[in-house]
Design an enzyme around this catalytic site. Sequence first.
Site: not given
Length: 323
Positions: A118, A250, A280
């Site tokens: 990520c 993020h 996500n």
Amino acid sequence: MNALSLPRAVVAGVGHYLPERVVENAEFEQRLDTTDDWIRSRTGIERRHFAADGQTTSDLAARAAQAALADAGLAADDIDAIIVATSTPDLTFPSAATMVQSALGLTHGFAFDIQAVCAGFVYALSTANALIASGQARRILVIGAETFSRILDWTDRGTCVLFGDGAGALVLEAADDTDRGILAVDLNSDGRHRDILYVDGGVSTQSTGHLRMEGREVFRHAVEKLAATAHAALGKAGLGAEDVDWIVPHQANLRIIRATAQRMGVGMDRVVVTVQDHGNTSAASIPLALSVAKARGQIRPGQIVVTEAIGGGLAWGSVVLRW
């Protein structure tokens, strides 16, 4: 040497691409012990996009790259390098970046992937910034792209409802004598925490594997480390939280985003949030959010933007830039 004598990596264009299939939370109620309310209350996620059968990470990345080039008013031949941040490449090798290079019809320059889960896009931005500052390239496509739907355990309600597929891209270009562009970077990792977020398979174990996560531990580390890395990067740039126009975090979990903003002392009115629509998307989430925020009219030229992310490794970091 005066800092202005070095070229700055300035954002010239931004774009994104999302697969056509939209998966609402209600769809998970048919196969899991979960509800739309449960998912929303714990994550802020309402829907996400999943890639179609046969649609690969490089397909998504190439579409996002084309959108970013169009936004910049550039052609593929204007690009010197391509960096793709991904943990879900099409193949073990070659890199997804070379596949994007081919899809764009680009036969010069160089292309490679970066894998920091990520945090991958932050790492990719840092690498592109260094390449531009050192004169190795003048224009770089920096792309985050993922097809996390390929590695999810559909029986695990704690993980499979969280992730989505998508891609986002920036065109970074060298500019002289400007106060715009990337101002500071902060990168970190700590391999001692690898067991709280990982995939239990890979090439050398001869299996694809599925994503595994200890949610509470990830949450704890995320809030602490994201706020710390953002403050560190701002300090390197000679700025404070009061100077920030937008945080583009993020997009993992709305609770993490809110807690990090609170720890930084930044109101949610200065935080770009897209997690409700995309879930996500790992390395794709920051460029996706940047592209959406520009399209909304939120991010404007001259504003200070902070991006920060944490992912498996653990790996985390932040970038401060003037748009």
